[in-house]
Design an enzyme around this catalytic site. Structure first.
Site, PDB file in Angstrom:
ATOM      1  N   GLY A   1       0.544  -1.254  -0.129  1.00 59.97           N
ATOM      2  CA  GLY A   1      -0.013  -0.017  -0.075  1.00 59.97           C
ATOM      3  C   GLY A   1       1.033   1.133   0.090  1.00 59.97           C
TER       4      GLY A   1
ATOM      5  N   ALA B   1       2.894   4.605   1.052  1.00 61.74           N
ATOM      6  CA  ALA B   1       4.037   5.011   2.224  1.00 61.74           C
ATOM      7  C   ALA B   1       3.638   5.684   3.614  1.00 61.74           C
ATOM      8  CB  ALA B   1       5.103   5.943   1.386  1.00 61.74           C
TER       9      ALA B   1
ATOM     10  N   THR C   1       0.890   4.945   4.919  1.00 64.42           N
ATOM     11  CA  THR C   1       0.364   3.629   5.798  1.00 64.42           C
ATOM     12  C   THR C   1       1.473   2.911   6.307  1.00 64.42           C
ATOM     13  OG1 THR C   1      -1.770   3.884   4.381  1.00 64.42           O
ATOM     14  CG2 THR C   1      -1.548   1.997   5.872  1.00 64.42           C
ATOM     15  N   GLY C   2       2.461   2.551   5.351  1.00 64.02           N
ATOM     16  CA  GLY C   2       3.456   1.956   5.766  1.00 64.02           C
ATOM     17  C   GLY C   2       4.182   2.514   6.952  1.00 64.02           C
TER      18      GLY C   2
ATOM     19  N   GLU D   1       5.630  -3.309   1.012  1.00 59.57           N
ATOM     20  CA  GLU D   1       5.641  -2.865  -0.080  1.00 59.57           C
ATOM     21  C   GLU D   1       4.976  -1.702  -0.534  1.00 59.57           C
ATOM     22  OE1 GLU D   1       7.735  -5.392  -1.374  1.00 59.57           O
ATOM     23  OE2 GLU D   1       7.292  -6.606   0.256  1.00 59.57           O
TER      24      GLU D   1
HETATM   25  N1  LIG Z   1       5.356  -1.630  -3.672  1.00 56.53           N
HETATM   26  C1  LIG Z   1       4.166  -2.549  -4.255  1.00 56.53           C
HETATM   27  O1  LIG Z   1       4.319  -3.742  -4.438  1.00 56.53           O
HETATM   28  C2  LIG Z   1       2.916  -1.871  -4.248  1.00 56.53           C
HETATM   29  C3  LIG Z   1       2.022  -2.479  -5.141  1.00 56.53           C
HETATM   30  C4  LIG Z   1       0.671  -1.850  -5.294  1.00 56.53           C
HETATM   31  C5  LIG Z   1       0.612  -0.601  -4.964  1.00 56.53           C
HETATM   32  N2  LIG Z   1       1.632  -0.027  -3.776  1.00 56.53           N
HETATM   33  C6  LIG Z   1       1.038   1.065  -3.256  1.00 56.53           C
HETATM   34  O2  LIG Z   1      -0.207   1.216  -2.702  1.00 56.53           O
HETATM   35  C7  LIG Z   1      -0.979   2.663  -2.754  1.00 56.53           C
HETATM   36  C8  LIG Z   1      -2.336   2.191  -3.391  1.00 56.53           C
HETATM   37  O3  LIG Z   1      -3.069   1.297  -2.707  1.00 56.53           O
HETATM   38  P1  LIG Z   1      -4.137   1.957  -1.429  1.00 56.53           P
HETATM   39  O4  LIG Z   1      -4.206   3.451  -1.678  1.00 56.53           O
HETATM   40  O5  LIG Z   1      -4.900   1.097  -1.149  1.00 56.53           O
HETATM   41  O6  LIG Z   1      -2.855   2.067  -0.099  1.00 56.53           O
HETATM   42  P2  LIG Z   1      -3.322   2.470   1.362  1.00 56.53           P
HETATM   43  O7  LIG Z   1      -2.243   2.531   2.071  1.00 56.53           O
HETATM   44  O8  LIG Z   1      -4.404   3.569   1.496  1.00 56.53           O
HETATM   45  O9  LIG Z   1      -4.216   1.110   1.801  1.00 56.53           O
HETATM   46  C9  LIG Z   1      -3.569  -0.177   1.811  1.00 56.53           C
HETATM   47  C10 LIG Z   1      -4.122  -1.220   2.777  1.00 56.53           C
HETATM   48  O10 LIG Z   1      -4.023  -0.649   4.108  1.00 56.53           O
HETATM   49  C11 LIG Z   1      -5.225  -0.488   4.777  1.00 56.53           C
HETATM   50  N3  LIG Z   1      -4.815   0.644   5.698  1.00 56.53           N
HETATM   51  C12 LIG Z   1      -5.040   1.883   5.388  1.00 56.53           C
HETATM   52  N4  LIG Z   1      -4.799   2.586   6.424  1.00 56.53           N
HETATM   53  C13 LIG Z   1      -4.339   1.863   7.600  1.00 56.53           C
HETATM   54  C14 LIG Z   1      -3.727   1.902   8.671  1.00 56.53           C
HETATM   55  N5  LIG Z   1      -3.526   3.316   9.265  1.00 56.53           N
HETATM   56  N6  LIG Z   1      -3.340   0.674   9.367  1.00 56.53           N
HETATM   57  C15 LIG Z   1      -3.743  -0.441   8.800  1.00 56.53           C
HETATM   58  N7  LIG Z   1      -4.232  -0.619   7.517  1.00 56.53           N
HETATM   59  C16 LIG Z   1      -4.474   0.522   7.008  1.00 56.53           C
HETATM   60  C17 LIG Z   1      -6.145  -0.268   3.779  1.00 56.53           C
HETATM   61  O11 LIG Z   1      -7.467  -0.473   4.324  1.00 56.53           O
HETATM   62  C18 LIG Z   1      -5.941  -1.162   2.680  1.00 56.53           C
HETATM   63  O12 LIG Z   1      -6.225  -2.615   2.810  1.00 56.53           O
HETATM   64  C19 LIG Z   1      -0.048   3.254  -3.582  1.00 56.53           C
HETATM   65  O13 LIG Z   1       1.012   4.074  -2.923  1.00 56.53           O
HETATM   66  C20 LIG Z   1       0.992   2.301  -4.300  1.00 56.53           C
HETATM   67  O14 LIG Z   1       2.145   2.929  -5.022  1.00 56.53           O
HETATM   68  C21 LIG Z   1       2.588  -0.493  -3.864  1.00 56.53           C
END
Ligand SMILES: NC(=O)c1ccc[n+]([C@@H]2O[C@H](COP(=O)([O-])OP(=O)(O)OC[C@H]3O[C@@H](n4cnc5c(N)ncnc54)[C@H](O)[C@@H]3O)[C@@H](O)[C@H]2O)c1
Ligand SMILES: O=CCC[C@H](NC(=O)CCC(=O)O)C(=O)O
Length: 475
Positions: free
Chosen positions: A207, A209, A211-212, A230
Site C-alpha cells: 500500500g 508509504a 500507511t507503511g 511494499e
Molecule cells: N510496492 C508495491 O508492491 C505496491 C504495489 C501496489 C500498490 N502499492 C502502493 O499502494 C498504494 C495504493 O493503494 P492504497 O491506496 O490501497 O493504499 P493504502 O495505504 O491506502 O491502503 C492499503 C491497505 O491498508 C489499509 N490501511 C489503510 N490505513 C491503514 C492503517 N492506518 N493501518 C492499517 N491498515 C491500513 C487499507 O484498508 C488497505 O487495505 C500506492 O501508494 C501504491 O504505490 C505498492
C-alpha cells in the site's frame, strides 16, 4: 450508509457492485490460529499440490475473475485479464522460489553428525492489500505464505472487497482449509486492529508509504514479528540522447499512463536534457492525444480506465492545480471528461521552475517533466526523492547506462524499458520510503518462513576428550 457495512462501487459507472458486513478481527484471527498448525503439518507436497489446484481453479474461472476485477477497479478488461494471468503464474513461481530460497539443506558435519537447515512458517500472518491490483498483489503474499505453511488473515482494500471475496473462494475451492485463509472485510480501522492484534506473527503490507510508515511505527517494539512493506514510488525516467524518439515516447507513455498511472512503479518524473525536450514531448503529445480513456468493457477497448473513485480524481486534480500555481507549465492538462465520474486524461506538466516540488506519489496519470543541464544533474534529480522503487534510463550508450545503474537508488533499474511491468520471477521491492528491504515477488519466500539450523544424531555420544580429570585420580 450503514457504518457496519462496506460497499464497493464500480468506478466507471458509480453502480454498486458489492456490499457486505465488516468482519470481526478477533474472530478471524482466532479461527486462523486454530487452523495453522494442522495446515503447517501437512506435507509440503500436499500444500504445493493444493496451490497448483488453486491455479487450475483460477484458470477455469478466468473470465469471471477478469470481469470482477475490471468492474471493481475500472481497469480495462484486457488489463484485468493480465492480472488474472499473473495470479495463476504466481503458483509455479512461488513453488520454485520456495525450493530455491527456503528448501531444506544438508551441511557437512563432523563424526557422523548431521547438520541441516530447514525453514519453519511464522504461524498466522496478516496480509493487507491495495486496490490497484486487488488480486495479484495480495496473492503474491498469500500463495508463498500458504506454501510455507502459514495461515493467512487477508484484509483487502475497502475499495475492492468483491475481488477479494472471489479470490478467497478460489483458494477454498482448491482445498485450502477454511481456517487457513480468512477474509476480513474492513477498512483502515480493521487494518490497524489486525496489525496490532496479539494473535498474528507477521504482517505483509502492500500500500501507500504513509500507511507503511504508520505500521512501521506500530511495530517499533515488535521485534517478535516480521513486517514486510511494499510501498509506493516517485519514480524517474531519464531520457538521454535517444536514437528513436517515437520508441522513447512509447516507453515513457506506457510507464506513466498504464493503469491510469495507478501502479507503484509508474513513472512520475521525466528528466530530460534542457533544450532537447521538444521532439520527445511532441511525440508524447501525439500519443496521449490518441489514448482512449473509457470504461472497462468499452469497445474498442480503452488504453486506460478511470482512477479508483471521485475522491482520488479530485485530489489528483487539486495536486495538478497546485503544481500549476507553483509555476508548473501544463503540456497536456488533467481533464475530467465526465463530471461526476473519475475518468482523467493523461496529463504532462513541466515543473522545472517549481522550486519546492512536493516529493509525494501522485497516484494517477500525471507525468512531471524536469529539464536539466547535464547527465550529472539528471542523476541528482532522479535521486532527489525519499522513495526508491523503480527508475529507467531511455537512450544513452552502454557506458552511460553503467553510470546510471551504479548511481541510481532504486530496487528496479531498467534500460530502454518501462519503469513498470516488473517480472514476478525476480525480487520486487525498493529502498527509501518504498519498502523495508523485504522485497516481494520471487523473494516473498524469504519473509514467509524463518531458517532453523539443527545438529542431529540418532544417539547421544560422549565426546569430551579434553579438560577432564582422570576419574581414577580420586581428586
Ligand atoms: N510496492 C508495491 O508492491 C505496491 C504495489 C501496489 C500498490 N502499492 C502502493 O499502494 C498504494 C495504493 O493503494 P492504497 O491506496 O490501497 O493504499 P493504502 O495505504 O491506502 O491502503 C492499503 C491497505 O491498508 C489499509 N490501511 C489503510 N490505513 C491503514 C492503517 N492506518 N493501518 C492499517 N491498515 C491500513 C487499507 O484498508 C488497505 O487495505 C500506492 O501508494 C501504491 O504505490 C505498492
Ligand atoms: O502497483 C504496483 C505493482 C506493479 C507491478 N509489479 C509487479 O507486478 C511485481 C511482480 C510481482 O509482485 O509479482 C509493475 O511493476 O507494473
Amino acid at each position: 450508509m450503514n457504518p457496519q457495512e462496506i460497499v464497493s462501487f464500480e468506478p466507471a459507472t458509480g453502480a454498486i457492485l458489492w456490499r457486505g458486513a465488516i468482519g470481526d478481527v478477533d474472530t478471524e484471527v482466532e479461527i486462523a490460529r486454530g487452523a495453522w498448525a494442522e495446515w503447517a503439518s501437512r506435507p509440503l507436497t500436499v500444500r504445493i499440490e493444493t496451490m497448483r489446484r488453486f491455479g487450475n481453479v483460477m484458470l477455469s474461472r478466468a473470465s469471471e475473475f477478469a470481469d470482477r476485477i475490471a468492474r471493481e477497479t475500472g481497469k480495462p478488461l484486457w488489463e484485468a485479464r493480465t492480472e488474472v494471468e499473473a495470479v495463476i503464474a504466481k503458483v509455479d513461481i512461488s513453488v520454485a522460489a520456495y525450493n530455491e530460497r527456503t528448501a531444506q539443506r544438508r551441511l557437512d558435519g563432523a563424526m557422523g553428525v548431521r547438520n541441516a537447515v530447514r525453514h519453519k512458517p511464522h504461524g498466522v500472518v496478516a496480509v493487507l492489500g491495495p486496490y490497484n491490483f486487488p488480486a495479484h498483489l495480495p496473492n503474491g503474499h498469500i500463495v508463498p505464505a500458504l506454501i510455507a505453511g502459514n495461515a493467512v488473515v487477508f484484509k483487502p482494500s475497502e475499495k475492492t472487497p468483491a475481488t477479494a471475496e472471489l479470490l478467497v473462494e478460489c483458494y477454498r475451492a482448491a482445498g485450502v482449509p477454511e481456517g487457513a485463509v480468512r477474509l476480513l472485510i474492513g477498512g483502515p480501522a480493521e487494518g490497524k486492529a489486525l496489525a496490532a492484534h496479539d494473535g498474528i506473527d507477521g504482517l505483509y503490507f502492500t500500500g501507500s508509504a504513509p500507511t507503511g510508515l504508520a505500521l512501521s511505527r506500530l511495530y517499533a517494539e515488535r521485534i517478535d514479528r516480521i513486517l514486510a512493506l511494499e510501498l509506493g514510488g516517485n519514480n524517474p525516467i531519464v531520457l538521454w540522447n535517444p536514437t528513436d524518439i517515437h520508441a522513447a515516447a512509447v516507453v515513457i507513455a506506457q510507464s506513466a499512463f498504464l493503469s491510469a498511472g495507478q501502479r507503484c512503479t509508474a513513472a512520475r518524473r521525466l528528466i530530460v536534457e534542457d533544450g532537447k525536450q521538444d521532439a520527445v514531448l511532441a511525440e508524447l503529445g501525439k500519443l496521449v492525444d490518441r489514448m482512449i480513456v473509457g470504461g472497462p468493457h468499452d469497445e474498442p477497448q480503452p488504453f486506460m480506465g478511470p482512477v479508483i473513485d471521485n475522491h482520488a480524481a479530485d485530489s489528483l486534480q487539486e495536486s495538478f492545480l497546485g503544481l500549476m500555481m507553483k509555476g508548473g507549465r501544463p503540456f497536456r492538462r488533467l481533464d475530467r471528461p465526465v463530471d461526476d465520474r473519475p475518468f482523467l486524461t493523461p496529463a504532462i506538466i513541466d515543473v522545472t521552475d517549481v522550486s519546492d516540488r512536493p516529493d509525494v506519489e501522485l497516484f494517477g496519470p500525471i507525468l512531471q517533466v524536469i529539464r536539466v543541464a547535464s547527465f550529472e544533474d539528471a542523476l541528482i534529480e532522479a535521486n532527489n526523492t525519499r522513495y526508491g522503487l523503480s527508475a529507467s534510463l531511455i537512450g544513452g550508450a552502454p557506458a552511460l547506462y553503467d553510470r546510471f545503474w551504479a548511481n541510481i537508488r532504486a530496487g528496479v533499474v531498467n534500460w530502454n524499458r518501462p519503469t513498470n511491468g516488473a517480472p514476478s520471477n525476480a525480487p520486487f521491492g525498493g529502498v527509501g520510503l518504498s519498502g523495508n528491504h523485504r522485497p516481494s515477488a520471487y523473494y516473498a519466500a524469504d519473509y514467509c518462513a524463518y531458517p532453523v539450523v539443527s545438529s542431529e544424531t540418532e544417539q547421544a555420544r560422549a565426546s569430551i576428550g579434553i579438560g577432564l580429570r582422570d576419574p581414577s585420580s580420586g581428586s
